[in-house]
Design a protein around this motif. Structure first.
Motif, PDB file in Angstrom:
ATOM      1  N   GLN A 168      52.088  25.974  -6.280  1.00 48.08           N
ATOM      2  CA  GLN A 168      51.816  26.642  -7.548  1.00 48.08           C
ATOM      3  C   GLN A 168      51.177  25.685  -8.547  1.00 48.08           C
ATOM      4  OE1 GLN A 168      53.857  29.505 -10.926  1.00 48.08           O
ATOM      5  NE2 GLN A 168      55.072  28.881  -9.183  1.00 48.08           N
ATOM      6  N   THR A 169      51.698  24.464  -8.628  1.00 49.53           N
ATOM      7  CA  THR A 169      51.140  23.465  -9.534  1.00 49.53           C
ATOM      8  C   THR A 169      49.701  23.146  -9.162  1.00 49.53           C
ATOM      9  OG1 THR A 169      53.318  22.467  -9.915  1.00 49.53           O
ATOM     10  CG2 THR A 169      51.394  21.115 -10.424  1.00 49.53           C
ATOM     11  N   ILE A 170      49.441  22.974  -7.878  1.00 51.92           N
ATOM     12  CA  ILE A 170      48.078  22.675  -7.415  1.00 51.92           C
ATOM     13  C   ILE A 170      47.125  23.813  -7.762  1.00 51.92           C
ATOM     14  CG2 ILE A 170      46.641  22.328  -5.355  1.00 51.92           C
ATOM     15  CD1 ILE A 170      49.105  20.846  -4.147  1.00 51.92           C
ATOM     16  N   LEU A 171      47.562  25.056  -7.564  1.00 52.02           N
ATOM     17  CA  LEU A 171      46.720  26.206  -7.887  1.00 52.02           C
ATOM     18  C   LEU A 171      46.452  26.300  -9.387  1.00 52.02           C
ATOM     19  CD1 LEU A 171      48.177  28.945  -5.504  1.00 52.02           C
ATOM     20  CD2 LEU A 171      45.928  27.840  -5.353  1.00 52.02           C
ATOM     21  N   VAL A 172      47.472  26.021 -10.186  1.00 50.37           N
ATOM     22  CA  VAL A 172      47.307  26.031 -11.645  1.00 50.37           C
ATOM     23  C   VAL A 172      46.270  24.988 -12.057  1.00 50.37           C
ATOM     24  CG1 VAL A 172      48.433  25.495 -13.845  1.00 50.37           C
ATOM     25  CG2 VAL A 172      49.571  26.985 -12.201  1.00 50.37           C
ATOM     26  N   ILE A 173      46.368  23.781 -11.486  1.00 49.51           N
ATOM     27  CA  ILE A 173      45.398  22.723 -11.790  1.00 49.51           C
ATOM     28  C   ILE A 173      43.988  23.149 -11.390  1.00 49.51           C
ATOM     29  CG2 ILE A 173      44.625  20.396 -11.141  1.00 49.51           C
ATOM     30  CD1 ILE A 173      47.594  19.607 -10.960  1.00 49.51           C
ATOM     31  N   LEU A 174      43.843  23.730 -10.207  1.00 51.60           N
ATOM     32  CA  LEU A 174      42.525  24.145  -9.720  1.00 51.60           C
ATOM     33  C   LEU A 174      41.914  25.241 -10.592  1.00 51.60           C
ATOM     34  CD1 LEU A 174      43.050  24.139  -5.846  1.00 51.60           C
ATOM     35  CD2 LEU A 174      41.721  22.513  -7.208  1.00 51.60           C
ATOM     36  N   ILE A 175      42.729  26.219 -10.966  1.00 53.00           N
ATOM     37  CA  ILE A 175      42.228  27.304 -11.827  1.00 53.00           C
ATOM     38  C   ILE A 175      41.806  26.751 -13.181  1.00 53.00           C
ATOM     39  CG2 ILE A 175      42.872  29.408 -13.080  1.00 53.00           C
ATOM     40  CD1 ILE A 175      44.738  30.041 -10.649  1.00 53.00           C
ATOM     41  N   TRP A 176      42.637  25.874 -13.737  1.00 51.10           N
ATOM     42  CA  TRP A 176      42.310  25.266 -15.033  1.00 51.10           C
ATOM     43  C   TRP A 176      41.053  24.411 -14.935  1.00 51.10           C
ATOM     44  CZ3 TRP A 176      42.172  19.980 -16.208  1.00 51.10           C
ATOM     45  CH2 TRP A 176      41.976  19.684 -17.566  1.00 51.10           C
ATOM     46  N   ALA A 177      40.981  23.573 -13.900  1.00 45.53           N
ATOM     47  CA  ALA A 177      39.892  22.605 -13.788  1.00 45.53           C
ATOM     48  C   ALA A 177      38.570  23.230 -13.367  1.00 45.53           C
ATOM     49  CB  ALA A 177      40.276  21.505 -12.799  1.00 45.53           C
ATOM     50  N   VAL A 178      38.616  24.117 -12.385  1.00 42.23           N
ATOM     51  CA  VAL A 178      37.389  24.652 -11.799  1.00 42.23           C
ATOM     52  C   VAL A 178      36.846  25.857 -12.567  1.00 42.23           C
ATOM     53  CG1 VAL A 178      36.355  25.645  -9.711  1.00 42.23           C
ATOM     54  CG2 VAL A 178      38.050  23.804  -9.518  1.00 42.23           C
ATOM     55  N   ILE A 179      37.753  26.691 -13.094  1.00 41.58           N
ATOM     56  CA  ILE A 179      37.318  27.928 -13.740  1.00 41.58           C
ATOM     57  C   ILE A 179      37.398  27.854 -15.261  1.00 41.58           C
ATOM     58  CG2 ILE A 179      37.727  30.411 -13.953  1.00 41.58           C
ATOM     59  CD1 ILE A 179      38.833  30.344 -11.077  1.00 41.58           C
ATOM     60  N   GLN A 180      38.603  27.599 -15.776  1.00 41.86           N
ATOM     61  CA  GLN A 180      38.781  27.707 -17.229  1.00 41.86           C
ATOM     62  C   GLN A 180      37.959  26.694 -18.013  1.00 41.86           C
ATOM     63  OE1 GLN A 180      42.786  28.000 -18.625  1.00 41.86           O
ATOM     64  NE2 GLN A 180      42.178  28.073 -20.761  1.00 41.86           N
ATOM     65  N   THR A 181      38.021  25.453 -17.611  1.00 36.77           N
ATOM     66  CA  THR A 181      37.324  24.424 -18.397  1.00 36.77           C
ATOM     67  C   THR A 181      35.898  24.201 -17.910  1.00 36.77           C
ATOM     68  OG1 THR A 181      38.358  22.730 -17.001  1.00 36.77           O
ATOM     69  CG2 THR A 181      39.410  23.221 -19.109  1.00 36.77           C
ATOM     70  N   SER A 182      35.722  23.740 -16.681  1.00 34.96           N
ATOM     71  CA  SER A 182      34.381  23.340 -16.246  1.00 34.96           C
ATOM     72  C   SER A 182      33.409  24.507 -16.147  1.00 34.96           C
ATOM     73  CB  SER A 182      34.451  22.589 -14.908  1.00 34.96           C
ATOM     74  OG  SER A 182      34.993  23.393 -13.894  1.00 34.96           O
ATOM     75  N   LEU A 183      33.820  25.630 -15.561  1.00 33.59           N
ATOM     76  CA  LEU A 183      32.895  26.750 -15.421  1.00 33.59           C
ATOM     77  C   LEU A 183      32.505  27.323 -16.787  1.00 33.59           C
ATOM     78  CD1 LEU A 183      31.287  28.793 -13.805  1.00 33.59           C
ATOM     79  CD2 LEU A 183      33.380  30.167 -13.562  1.00 33.59           C
ATOM     80  N   SER A 184      33.492  27.618 -17.608  1.00 33.73           N
ATOM     81  CA  SER A 184      33.189  28.230 -18.912  1.00 33.73           C
ATOM     82  C   SER A 184      32.366  27.285 -19.784  1.00 33.73           C
ATOM     83  CB  SER A 184      34.481  28.636 -19.627  1.00 33.73           C
ATOM     84  OG  SER A 184      35.269  27.503 -19.942  1.00 33.73           O
ATOM     85  N   GLU A 185      32.682  25.992 -19.756  1.00 29.56           N
ATOM     86  CA  GLU A 185      31.959  25.039 -20.596  1.00 29.56           C
ATOM     87  C   GLU A 185      30.551  24.782 -20.093  1.00 29.56           C
ATOM     88  OE1 GLU A 185      34.547  21.662 -20.889  1.00 29.56           O
ATOM     89  OE2 GLU A 185      35.944  22.685 -22.239  1.00 29.56           O
ATOM     90  N   GLU A 186      30.361  24.741 -18.775  1.00 34.45           N
ATOM     91  CA  GLU A 186      29.005  24.567 -18.250  1.00 34.45           C
ATOM     92  C   GLU A 186      28.141  25.785 -18.537  1.00 34.45           C
ATOM     93  OE1 GLU A 186      27.719  21.686 -17.200  1.00 34.45           O
ATOM     94  OE2 GLU A 186      29.709  20.968 -17.782  1.00 34.45           O
ATOM     95  N   ILE A 187      28.713  26.964 -18.421  1.00 38.05           N
ATOM     96  CA  ILE A 187      27.970  28.183 -18.759  1.00 38.05           C
ATOM     97  C   ILE A 187      27.493  28.129 -20.210  1.00 38.05           C
ATOM     98  CG2 ILE A 187      28.209  30.659 -19.230  1.00 38.05           C
ATOM     99  CD1 ILE A 187      30.058  30.810 -16.770  1.00 38.05           C
ATOM    100  N   PHE A 188      28.414  27.819 -21.110  1.00 32.58           N
ATOM    101  CA  PHE A 188      28.084  27.899 -22.535  1.00 32.58           C
ATOM    102  C   PHE A 188      27.266  26.704 -23.013  1.00 32.58           C
ATOM    103  CE2 PHE A 188      28.774  27.611 -27.101  1.00 32.58           C
ATOM    104  CZ  PHE A 188      28.486  28.916 -27.483  1.00 32.58           C
ATOM    105  N   PHE A 189      27.705  25.491 -22.700  1.00 28.08           N
ATOM    106  CA  PHE A 189      27.064  24.311 -23.282  1.00 28.08           C
ATOM    107  C   PHE A 189      25.797  23.877 -22.549  1.00 28.08           C
ATOM    108  CE2 PHE A 189      31.301  24.084 -25.067  1.00 28.08           C
ATOM    109  CZ  PHE A 189      31.008  23.832 -26.391  1.00 28.08           C
ATOM    110  N   ARG A 190      25.813  23.816 -21.233  1.00 29.56           N
ATOM    111  CA  ARG A 190      24.611  23.413 -20.515  1.00 29.56           C
ATOM    112  C   ARG A 190      23.724  24.622 -20.182  1.00 29.56           C
ATOM    113  NH1 ARG A 190      27.995  19.834 -22.006  1.00 29.56           N
ATOM    114  NH2 ARG A 190      29.441  20.286 -20.316  1.00 29.56           N
TER     115      ARG A 190
END
Length: 204
Positions: free
Chosen positions: A94-116
């Motif tokens: 569960q912890t690993i999945l939470v980290i992956l969702i946060w890292a891959v989707i919430q932060t990096s994906l959303s920020e790359e879409i908007f900022f870059r």
């Protein structure tokens, strides 16, 4: 429950940060077709992997001393679903999945879409490399919030680190990847996966 909350939070953030450029595109182009290409969801035939490796390794090396300083001065605070999951479940699936969702989707994906993808590509079209500088400044600026009240030096460090990686990812997208955000997304996600792992293993 933590996993579900993290998933909902990630989806909401992506939806919000993709909705803004989508509305802009819809108004400007009067169509939906071509949006994902316009935002940078495309591949390139260029060999960008050596540049990806250089950016990724350089950032990891550069961040070590500033990160230790921020930790030793109690400038960093660890909150969020990733911390909650680790404290409650340790190194579980569960912890690993939470980290992956946060890292891959919430932060990096959303920020790359908007900022870059949105800001970076549009500003670059208007101003060339100066546009990349502006998106990097904005990107670094929003991250200062994480250390507000901790003093000027931590704010400067966070601004330079996040602004620096923002500039590098913008440069990669525009100069080496034909405007694609996919490769910067990979780097951003990798950095964000490593970050909580280091924090949980050595700092908490």
């Amino acid at each position: 429950m933590i996993l579900i909350n993290q998933l909902i939070s990630a989806i909401l953030q992506v939806v919000i940060l993709i909705a803004i450029p989508f509305i802009f595109y819809l108004v400007k182009e009067k169509r939906v077709k071509g949006f994902f290409n316009w935002i940078g969801f495309k591949t390139t035939e260029n060999n960008v992997f050596k540049y990806m490796a250089i950016i990724f390794i350089s950032f990891l090396v550069i961040i070590i001393l500033p990160y230790l300083y921020l930790y030793n001065t109690n400038s960093l605070t660890y909150t969020g679903f990733t911390v909650d999951a680790y404290k409650q479940y340790g190194w579980s699936m569960q912890t690993i999945l939470v980290i992956l969702i946060w890292a891959v989707i919430q932060t990096s994906l959303s920020e790359e879409i908007f900022f870059r993808g949105f800001l970076g590509n549009r500003l670059f079209e208007k101003m060339g490399n100066g546009g990349n500088v502006i998106q990097a400044i904005i990107f670094g600026g929003i991250h200062i919030v994480s250390v507000v009240g901790k003093g000027i030096l931590p704010m400067v460090i966070i601004f330079l680190l996040t602004g620096g990686i923002g500039y590098a990812l913008g440069w990669l997208s525009r100069n080496k990847a034909d405007g694609s955000i996919i490769y910067g997304w990979m780097i951003h996600a990798a950095v964000n996966i490593i970050s909580p792992i280091v924090v949980f293993m050595f700092l908490i």
